[in-house]
Design an enzyme around this catalytic site. Structure first.
Site, mmCIF file in Angstrom:
data_model
loop_
_atom_site.group_PDB
_atom_site.id
_atom_site.type_symbol
_atom_site.label_atom_id
_atom_site.label_comp_id
_atom_site.label_asym_id
_atom_site.label_seq_id
_atom_site.Cartn_x
_atom_site.Cartn_y
_atom_site.Cartn_z
ATOM 1 C CG HIS A 306 -2.082 0.911 1.090
ATOM 2 N ND1 HIS A 306 -1.996 2.259 1.346
ATOM 3 C CD2 HIS A 306 -3.345 0.665 0.683
ATOM 4 C CE1 HIS A 306 -3.182 2.808 1.114
ATOM 5 N NE2 HIS A 306 -4.008 1.869 0.697
ATOM 6 C CG ASP A 363 -8.499 -4.384 -2.735
ATOM 7 O OD1 ASP A 363 -9.716 -4.219 -2.574
ATOM 8 O OD2 ASP A 363 -7.747 -3.483 -3.145
HETATM 9 N N1 CMC Z 1 3.997 -7.494 -4.859
HETATM 10 C C1 CMC Z 1 5.333 -7.512 -5.062
HETATM 11 N N2 CMC Z 1 6.130 -6.441 -4.913
HETATM 12 C C2 CMC Z 1 5.534 -5.297 -4.552
HETATM 13 C C3 CMC Z 1 4.162 -5.204 -4.317
HETATM 14 C C4 CMC Z 1 3.378 -6.365 -4.482
HETATM 15 N N3 CMC Z 1 2.070 -6.343 -4.284
HETATM 16 N N4 CMC Z 1 3.837 -3.929 -3.983
HETATM 17 C C5 CMC Z 1 4.990 -3.256 -3.996
HETATM 18 N N5 CMC Z 1 6.018 -4.078 -4.324
HETATM 19 C C6 CMC Z 1 7.453 -3.730 -4.406
HETATM 20 C C7 CMC Z 1 7.771 -2.975 -5.675
HETATM 21 O O1 CMC Z 1 8.108 -3.837 -6.735
HETATM 22 C C8 CMC Z 1 8.914 -2.122 -5.220
HETATM 23 O O2 CMC Z 1 10.066 -2.932 -5.182
HETATM 24 P P1 CMC Z 1 11.535 -2.309 -5.512
HETATM 25 O O3 CMC Z 1 11.785 -1.321 -4.427
HETATM 26 O O4 CMC Z 1 12.438 -3.481 -5.502
HETATM 27 O O5 CMC Z 1 11.414 -1.678 -6.862
HETATM 28 C C9 CMC Z 1 8.559 -1.759 -3.773
HETATM 29 O O6 CMC Z 1 7.725 -2.842 -3.321
HETATM 30 C C10 CMC Z 1 7.797 -0.456 -3.640
HETATM 31 O O7 CMC Z 1 6.692 -0.517 -4.526
HETATM 32 P P2 CMC Z 1 5.978 0.718 -5.183
HETATM 33 O O8 CMC Z 1 5.216 0.263 -6.382
HETATM 34 O O9 CMC Z 1 6.974 1.829 -5.355
HETATM 35 O O10 CMC Z 1 5.005 1.123 -4.021
HETATM 36 P P3 CMC Z 1 3.728 1.972 -4.208
HETATM 37 O O11 CMC Z 1 3.496 2.637 -2.908
HETATM 38 O O12 CMC Z 1 3.793 2.841 -5.393
HETATM 39 O O13 CMC Z 1 2.641 0.832 -4.499
HETATM 40 C C11 CMC Z 1 0.667 -0.358 -4.695
HETATM 41 C C12 CMC Z 1 1.439 0.680 -3.880
HETATM 42 C C13 CMC Z 1 -0.666 -0.606 -3.986
HETATM 43 C C14 CMC Z 1 0.396 0.183 -6.095
HETATM 44 C C15 CMC Z 1 1.493 -1.675 -4.774
HETATM 45 O O14 CMC Z 1 1.803 -2.139 -3.483
HETATM 46 C C16 CMC Z 1 0.782 -2.751 -5.596
HETATM 47 O O15 CMC Z 1 0.881 -2.753 -6.819
HETATM 48 N N6 CMC Z 1 0.049 -3.697 -4.912
HETATM 49 C C17 CMC Z 1 -0.708 -4.706 -5.626
HETATM 50 C C18 CMC Z 1 -2.036 -4.110 -6.087
HETATM 51 C C19 CMC Z 1 -2.995 -3.917 -4.947
HETATM 52 O O16 CMC Z 1 -3.164 -4.772 -4.084
HETATM 53 N N7 CMC Z 1 -3.660 -2.739 -4.935
HETATM 54 C C20 CMC Z 1 -4.663 -2.399 -3.925
HETATM 55 C C21 CMC Z 1 -4.220 -1.254 -3.076
HETATM 56 S S1 CMC Z 1 -5.220 -1.077 -1.594
HETATM 57 C C22 CMC Z 1 -6.788 -0.639 -2.160
HETATM 58 C C23 CMC Z 1 -6.848 0.729 -2.667
HETATM 59 O O17 CMC Z 1 -6.603 1.674 -1.917
HETATM 60 O O18 CMC Z 1 -7.185 0.881 -3.848
#
Ligand code: CMC
Length: 427
Positions: A306, A363
């Protein structure tokens, strides 16, 4: 006393006021930075940008705290109803008996949609995604009921807000019925918000659906847990659209579109698809997690991670507990829930997830609950939209009632320098 941050650019020092929120969050106000220095700030994806001051929802992502209007989500989940929570989010206080009675009666009074609107469902192909239909229909309501746009007085705003939340449920159920080729079922005024939705989803002309009280309670909980989440992608979209002066319907229809994506509201469907795939193909969970960690794949563990929570999402713990209760009652053992729990265990003990502070989000368990309730996967994000509507309306109202600043970010241009137009036959 206001504290000051100092910024040095090319030898000159600039003073920037520091704004402090009621929970002690500190923000550097850079709104005059460009005027005084010629610089803007760059924060792609708004990962560290406060876009507004808001009094609706507070999150402490480090500690895993979520409060609506100051009230912890755990207390609302245990004691409130969705209809009451809608009032709380929109008006800032828990309603009195009288307020709640009138508010609920508005939901009942306006639960039907204009008969002309039902014909719109015939215009969508049965393959149309319910989120596309939902967004289109929210805008369509405003065409059929233009008086809804007149919301300058507190009374007309209240009626419009209740109408939108109530009608959204009717549209959501009708879009499902249209997609499976069944007759649309009308709402029943004596049913509460959640039972009425389940009735419109699952009754047929000669057979009333009798929902199990546990199922109604689970739906109530899901809607409360989704009702707001401060400046998430869809609520920020609603505020952005609202800031142009757009009406509540147009702004909330835009919120639906923003919610649709798999990184936001679409994740609940993606989680169940992932769990089903792991189940059907008997995938080893350690192998699956290893594939996710392999950066040459773009695979993510859906329902994990998140932007704000760097701890267990409090909504996920409540959801997990409810999933256990509901599924053991309805299904005995649900293989997808078992896989979800084992997958969580593997991930939470893996250094990749520990180092990046990736925990289950809302989720991760909501999909298994919705599935147990009989909600089809392509309706999952619609359920999220039903829950989030009061949050969108509260955010729309906050912008509408404010001084009216147009949301208009800047950018750093990285395209071509000036060049001549080349006629087509010379390219
Ligand atoms: N699985 C594997 N790796 C992950 C995941 C995941 N679900 N989420 C983040 N990471 C890794 C990412 O690859 C990155 O790694 P590195 O530093 O090696 O490049 C690191 O963690 C930071 O990730 P980020 O994408 O920069 O983090 P963010 O804050 O932009 O992402 C997110 C938040 C929700 C988009 C992401 O965690 C994600 O894609 N999760 C899966 C989709 C999901 O479950 N979404 C629902 C969010 S909660 C409901 C809502 O509010 O809508």
């Amino acid at each position: 006393m206001t504290s000051i941050a100092k910024l040095r650019i090319d030898g000159a020092t600039h003073d920037l006021p520091v704004v402090v929120g009621t929970e002690g969050e500190h923000a550097i106000d850079i709104s005059k930075l460009r005027d005084t220095t010629g610089h803007i700030t760059l924060d792609e994806g708004y990962t560290n940008t406060g876009s507004c001051r808001s009094a609706i929802t507070f999150i402490d992502g480090e500690k895993g705290i979520l409060r609506y209007r100051g009230i912890p989500i755990e207390q609302l989940a245990a004691n409130s109803t969705f209809v009451e929570t809608c009032w709380l989010l929109i008006y800032g206080e828990l309603p009195t008996h009288e307020q709640l009675k009138r508010w609920s009666s508005l939901f009942t009074k306006y639960e039907m949609i204009h008969e002309g609107l039902y014909h719109h469902f015939d215009g969508f192909p049965s393959t149309g995604h319910p989120m596309a239909i939902l967004s289109a229909m929210i805008n369509a309501i405003s065409c059929y009921e233009p008086d809804l746009m007149e919301m300058e007085s507190p009374t007309t705003f209240q009626i419009s807000a209740a109408r939108l939340i109530s009608k959204l449920r009717t549209i959501a159920a009708a879009s499902y019925k249209a997609s499976i080729g069944q007759p649309i079922i009308y709402p029943k005024p004596h049913l509460d918000y959640c039972s009425n939705f389940l009735h419109m989803m699952f009754s047929i002309p000669f057979g009333d659906y009798e929902p199990d009280p546990e199922t109604v309670a689970a739906l109530q909980l899901i809607l409360i847990l989704h009702a707001d989440h401060e400046q998430n992608c869809s609520s920020s979209t609603v505020r952005m659209v609202a800031s142009s002066g757009a009406n509540m319907f147009a702004s909330c229809a835009a919120g639906v579109c923003a919610l649709w994506g798999p990184l936001h509201g679409g994740a609940n469907a993606a989680v169940v698809e992932m769990l089903q795939n792991l189940h059907d193909n008997r995938v080893d969970l350690n192998d699956y997690v290893a594939r996710i960690k392999d950066k040459s794949t773009s695979l993510r563990l859906m329902g994990f991670g998140h932007r704000v929570y760097k701890n267990y999402d409090p909504r996920a713990s409540i959801m997990k507990e409810r999933a256990d209760k509901l599924l053991s009652k309805l299904k005995g053992v649900d293989p997808l829930l078992e896989i979800a729990k084992r997958l969580e265990d593997v991930a939470l003990n893996d250094p990749y997830f520990i180092e990046r502070r990736l925990y289950p989000n809302v989720d991760f368990y909501s999909g298994v609950i919705l599935r147990a309730m009989g909600i089809p996967v392509n309706m999952f994000t619609v359920m999220f939209a039903m829950g989030r509507m009061p949050g969108w309306i509260a955010n729309w109202k906050e912008v509408h009632d404010s001084d009216g600043v147009l949301y208009r970010p800047r950018q750093v241009y990285v395209g071509s320098g000036p060049r001549e137009y080349v006629p087509i036959d010379q390219r």
